[in-house]
Design an enzyme around this catalytic site. Structure first.
Site, short mmCIF file in Angstrom:
data_model
loop_
_atom_site.label_atom_id
_atom_site.label_comp_id
_atom_site.label_asym_id
_atom_site.label_seq_id
_atom_site.Cartn_x
_atom_site.Cartn_y
_atom_site.Cartn_z
N ASP A 15 8.79 -2.91 2.25
CA ASP A 15 9.52 -2.23 1.20
C ASP A 15 9.34 -0.72 1.43
O ASP A 15 8.41 -0.30 2.12
CB ASP A 15 8.95 -2.66 -0.16
CG ASP A 15 9.51 -1.85 -1.30
OD1 ASP A 15 10.74 -1.82 -1.48
OD2 ASP A 15 8.70 -1.20 -2.02
N ASP A 17 10.16 2.42 -1.20
CA ASP A 17 9.62 3.21 -2.32
C ASP A 17 8.44 2.50 -2.98
O ASP A 17 8.57 1.35 -3.39
CB ASP A 17 10.72 3.44 -3.38
CG ASP A 17 11.91 4.18 -2.81
OD1 ASP A 17 11.85 5.41 -2.72
OD2 ASP A 17 12.92 3.54 -2.45
N ASP A 178 5.23 -3.68 -3.17
CA ASP A 178 4.40 -3.14 -4.25
C ASP A 178 4.77 -3.69 -5.63
O ASP A 178 4.12 -3.36 -6.61
CB ASP A 178 4.54 -1.62 -4.30
CG ASP A 178 5.96 -1.19 -4.70
OD1 ASP A 178 6.92 -1.60 -4.00
OD2 ASP A 178 6.11 -0.46 -5.68
#
Length: 226
Positions: A15, A17, A178
Site C-alpha cells: 500500500d 499512503d 496499514d
C-alpha cells in the site's frame, strides 16, 4: 515479532499512503486551501490525519461535513472537489515523507529477488508523481492505482490482478498495508497480510483487524518469512 509467521512470498504488494509514505502534510495543506477558497475554517493536519485512507473523494466529503461519516450536499461537493484536485496536483509530494526504513527495505527486498508492486487507492495522476518525488518509483514492477481497475480496495480485484499479472497464485503473494481496507482486501484475495501500526486506520489499532503480523518498520519484514 518472531520468524516464520508468514510463508515466504514471491510477490510483495505495498500500500502507499500510511504504509510507505506519510502524505498527510500535503493532503492537509490542500484540504485547508480548499476550505479557505470555500470561505470555511481550516481543519489542520491533526484532524485531516483522522480522515485519510479511503481516497481523496472521501477525504473531501469528510472535510465538508467535519466528521468521518456523512454526506455533504451534492452541490457543495461538486464545487469543492475540483478545488482540492487543482491544489493537490500542485502540491503532491512537496511535504510528504517516506516512513523510516522504507527505502532500505525496498532496496534489500529487491536485491533479494522479491517482485515488488504497489497497490493504492490513490488516483493514477497522483500516484506516480508521488512515488517519483520520493525516489521509490522504480522499485516497483507494477503500480496499480485506485482508478486503474473498475474496483479498488477493500475489493480484492487489485490484488488478484497483480498476482495474475505475474502469473502467480495468491498463496505466493503478500500484502503489506496499514488499514482495515488492506486486511479485508488481502483476506478476500487469499493473500497473507502484514501491517504497520503507524498509518491511517482512523484511530483504530490495526491489530483489531487480525493481520497475520504487525511490524514497526518495513525493515523487519524479511525476518517474518519462513
Amino acid at each position: 515479532m518472531s520468524a516464520g509467521l508468514v510463508k515466504k512470498p514471491r510477490l510483495i504488494l505495498f500500500d502507499l499512503d500510511g504504509t510507505l509514505v506519510d502524505s498527510v502534510p500535503d493532503l492537509a495543506r490542500c484540504i485547508d486551501g480548499m476550505m479557505a477558497q470555500l470561505e470555511q475554517p481550516a481543519w489542520g493536519e491533526v484532524r485531516v490525519r483522522e480522515w485519510v485512507g479511503n481516497g481523496v473523494e472521501r477525504l473531501v466529503k469528510r472535510a465538508l461535513v467535519g466528521q468521518l461519516a456523512g454526506e455533504p450536499e451534492a452541490a457543495a461537493y461538486a464545487r469543492a472537489l475540483p478545488l482540492f484536485m487543482t491544489l493537490y496536483q500542485r502540491y503532491n509530494g512537496q511535504r510528504s515523507q517516506l516512513y523510516p526504513g522504507v527505502k532500505p527495505a525496498l532496496e534489500r527486498l529487491g536485491q533479494a529477488g522479491y517482485t515488488l508492486a504497489c497497490v493504492t487507492n490513490k488516483a493514477e495522476q497522483f500516484t506516480r508523481p508521488l512515488l517519483q518525488a520520493l525516489g521509490i518509483h522504480d522499485y516497483f514492477s507494477l503500480i496499480t492505482s485506485g482508478d486503474s481497475l473498475p474496483r479498488k480496495k477493500p475489493d480484492p480485484l487489485p490484488l488478484l490482478h497483480s498476482a495474475e499479472h505475474f502469473g502467480l497464485s495468491p498463496t505466493d503473494a503478500l500484502m503489506v498495508g496499514d488499514s482495515s481496507n488492506d486486511v479485508q482486501a488481502a483476506r478476500a484475495a487469499g493473500f497473507a497480510i502484514v501491517c504497520v501500526p503507524y498509518g491511517y486506520n482512523h484511530g483504530v489499532d490495526i491489530r483489531d483487524s487480525g493481520p497475520d503480523a504487525v511490524i514497526d518498520s518495513l525493515e523487519q519484514l524479511e525476518g517474518l518469512f519462513e
